[in-house]
Design a protein around this motif. Structure first.
Motif, PDB file in Angstrom:
ATOM      1  N   ASN A  43       0.815  -1.220   0.000  1.00  0.00           N
ATOM      2  CA  ASN A  43       0.000   0.000   0.000  1.00  0.00           C
ATOM      3  C   ASN A  43       0.846   1.267   0.000  1.00  0.00           C
ATOM      4  O   ASN A  43       0.321   2.358   0.188  1.00  0.00           O
ATOM      5  CB  ASN A  43      -0.913   0.004   1.227  1.00  0.00           C
ATOM      6  N   SER A  51      -0.164   4.983  -1.457  1.00  0.00           N
ATOM      7  CA  SER A  51      -1.444   4.720  -2.111  1.00  0.00           C
ATOM      8  C   SER A  51      -2.584   4.948  -1.125  1.00  0.00           C
ATOM      9  O   SER A  51      -2.360   5.058   0.085  1.00  0.00           O
ATOM     10  CB  SER A  51      -1.495   3.279  -2.632  1.00  0.00           C
ATOM     11  N   GLY A  84      -4.488   2.852   0.007  1.00  0.00           N
ATOM     12  CA  GLY A  84      -4.571   1.716   0.915  1.00  0.00           C
ATOM     13  C   GLY A  84      -3.679   1.814   2.137  1.00  0.00           C
ATOM     14  O   GLY A  84      -3.734   0.950   3.010  1.00  0.00           O
ATOM     15  N   ASP A  85      -2.855   2.858   2.218  1.00  0.00           N
ATOM     16  CA  ASP A  85      -1.990   3.010   3.387  1.00  0.00           C
ATOM     17  C   ASP A  85      -2.815   3.589   4.528  1.00  0.00           C
ATOM     18  O   ASP A  85      -2.692   4.755   4.909  1.00  0.00           O
ATOM     19  CB  ASP A  85      -0.806   3.923   3.060  1.00  0.00           C
ATOM     20  N   ASP A  86      -3.674   2.734   5.084  1.00  0.00           N
ATOM     21  CA  ASP A  86      -4.578   3.161   6.146  1.00  0.00           C
ATOM     22  C   ASP A  86      -4.417   2.281   7.377  1.00  0.00           C
ATOM     23  O   ASP A  86      -3.576   1.375   7.414  1.00  0.00           O
ATOM     24  CB  ASP A  86      -6.031   3.174   5.654  1.00  0.00           C
ATOM     25  N   ASN A 137      -4.299  -1.634   7.379  1.00  0.00           N
ATOM     26  CA  ASN A 137      -3.149  -2.334   6.818  1.00  0.00           C
ATOM     27  C   ASN A 137      -1.885  -2.180   7.651  1.00  0.00           C
ATOM     28  O   ASN A 137      -0.785  -2.474   7.174  1.00  0.00           O
ATOM     29  CB  ASN A 137      -2.908  -1.857   5.384  1.00  0.00           C
TER      30      ASN A 137
END
Length: 519
Positions: A444, A447, A449-451, A454
């Motif tokens: 991620n 991006s 998705g780097d939340d 994760n």
């Protein structure tokens, strides 16, 4: 994490490699009377509390357009959370302001109009310090050199590139050389495709002398365009335009009230993320771990050395905040001499993690930068801790591609921790840490998705305790690094905001180079 080649000659892909080191006894543990108390302090720093801070950073990103990038409301809110938490723990915080020239994108498209069918759009990135195309872009056929790299005039001999878009592969030389060589051959613009997966982001460097626009695309898109060009002329439009604006941001600085002020242990993590996502691993993880260590250290009864914490701004734009800070210190006589060592924490919760330590002693990697004396001893504090608890670890290259760069350029010892970004995990690393081979340490990275979902809590816990151990240990004794042990004479600390306070600098100006100046 924006790894930059600012002021350094670094070639290769935008990665920090990890090599397998012996997970035990790689460095014989040094005798340190503070080891037991440092280990006890490490237990106070829990993954649960660090995750609580990360939850707040995630909430901030959610409420501010999905990111916490520099000079945005998300960054401001992140800084306020750090400041509020520190003040509640008893610290006096300081905003260290700086200004810089920020690149603002006006257009960034690459479009192919086929002879039949709908136009095809490709994701493209204008390289930093590149010229812009005219309004509306450059529409032309493409031409490729004889060796795909296009690094020398000979590779364009016999190729009709005049007025066309040069299509070249990454590798062999710098991006600026590729652009200048294509321009000299008559190209109207240059598009460079990656030699590995992912979009190619890069920089030409300041004062590069290239007069045409240069942009990067992915390997897959580059190969698709090469294949299309083999079938006949193309109508490819590159429209990349930008301008610069002077922007202000700041670092957040705080230090302990206890400890000798002439021997400062400094730790830092960048607080900003990229615009593409909330930046919870990169680098909410390092920021949150550092914050919890600071909170717990506030209760320490005795510290021999001052500990100074920094949450850096504008790292993702080129290590700007940390560079400005060190530049300001260097302009003040004796201020850099106060810093015994610097430890950097950039990405410590990667989902497919490694336990990586900056290889200051070059036991696995020959560093592409000068390694200041005392850096190996700083690394030892981290690796000795891991060895003492039986935790496997690996070396990661001491490359200078994070906020420790300005420190090491000024001769300050440094090391740090890293759980991985866009390197692919190996079978050997899986044997040490689990996870999945063949995919990146953080799929991620940079991006949306780097939340928080994760973050690997196990990695975060391991690294947070290592940060805590190293902080407490060095707060008591840096003799292995610089020969200083014990409290010594206690200088009177200036009051915050008064002349002489080592981290009160005001504003600085200008902008450093950007990242990934590699071929």
């Amino acid at each position: 994490m924006r790894r930059t080649a600012l002021g350094l000659v670094i070639a290769g892909a935008l990665t920090v490699g990890a090599g397998v080191a012996s997970p035990v006894a790689a460095h014989p543990p040094a005798s340190n009377p503070h080891t037991s108390t440092a280990a006890a302090f490490a237990k106070k720093v829990t993954a649960k509390n660090v995750l609580r801070h990360l939850g707040q950073l995630q909430k901030i990103a959610d409420q501010n357009g999905g990111n916490r990038a520099a000079a945005t409301p998300g960054y401001e809110a992140s800084a306020r959370y750090v400041e509020k938490t520190l003040k509640k723990a008893g610290y006096t915080t300081e905003r260290d302001y700086f200004t810089f020239d920020r690149e603002i994108l006006d257009a960034q498209t690459l479009t192919l109009a086929p002879a039949a069918g709908d136009p095809v759009s490709y994701v493209v990135d204008q390289m930093a310090y590149s010229a812009s195309t005219p309004v509306g872009g450059v529409t032309a056929d493409v031409a490729s050199p004889t060796d795909t790299f296009g690094c020398t005039p000979e590779t364009w001999e016999g190729v009709d590139v005049t007025g066309k878009i040069a299509l070249v592969s990454r590798g062999g030389c710098t991006f600026a050389i590729k652009g200048a060589t294509a321009e000299a051959a008559g190209a109207a613009a240059t598009v460079i495709y990656n030699n590995t997966d992912g979009l190619l982001n890069g920089t030409l460097g300041e004062e590069n002398g290239v007069g045409i626009a240069v942009a990067g695309i992915s390997l897959a898109d580059g190969q698709a365009l090469v294949a299309a060009a083999a079938s006949g002329p193309l109508a490819l439009t590159l429209d990349v335009r930008s301008h610069t604006e002077t922007t202000e941001s700041f670092n957040v600085i705080a230090e302990t009230k206890k400890g000798r002020d002439d021997n400062v242990v400094m730790l830092g993590a960048h607080l900003d993320g990229v615009e593409e996502g909330p930046g919870i691993n990169d680098n909410g993880s390092g920021s949150a771990a550092l914050l919890e260590v600071a909170v717990q250290l506030a209760d320490a009864k005795k510290l021999n050395n001052t500990v100074r914490f920094a949450w850096w701004g504008a790292e993702e734009l080129g290590l700007i905040g940390s560079t400005r800070y060190v530049t300001d210190l260097a302009a003040q006589a004796g201020e850099l001499d106060r810093i015994a060592t610097y430890l950097n924490f950039d990405m410590v919760g990667s989902p497919n993690y490694i336990i990586g330590v900056y290889d200051a002693d070059e036991s696995t990697y020959e560093a592409p930068v000068a390694v200041p004396e005392g850096s190996a001893a700083t690394e030892d504090v981290l690796t000795d801790y891991f060895d003492s608890i039986g935790q496997a670890w690996v070396d990661t290259e001491f490359s200078g591609r994070s906020d420790y760069q300005a420190f090491i350029l000024n001769g300050i010892p440094a090391s740090g921790l890293f759980t991985g970004a866009d390197d692919v995990k190996t079978d050997e690393e899986v044997a040490l840490f689990g996870g999945t081979a063949g995919i990146t340490h953080d799929p991620n990275y940079h991006s949306p998705g780097d939340d928080l979902t994760n973050i690997n809590a196990e990695a975060l816990g391991i690294m947070s305790k290592a940060i805590a151990f190293a902080t407490y240990s060095l707060a008591q004794d840096t003799s292995a690094i610089n020969g200083v042990s014990g409290p010594g004479d206690q200088p009177v600390k200036p009051k915050p905001g008064k002349p002489g306070k080592p981290w009160k600098h005001g504003k600085s100006h200008g902008a450093p180079g950007h990242w990934d100046k590699a071929a």
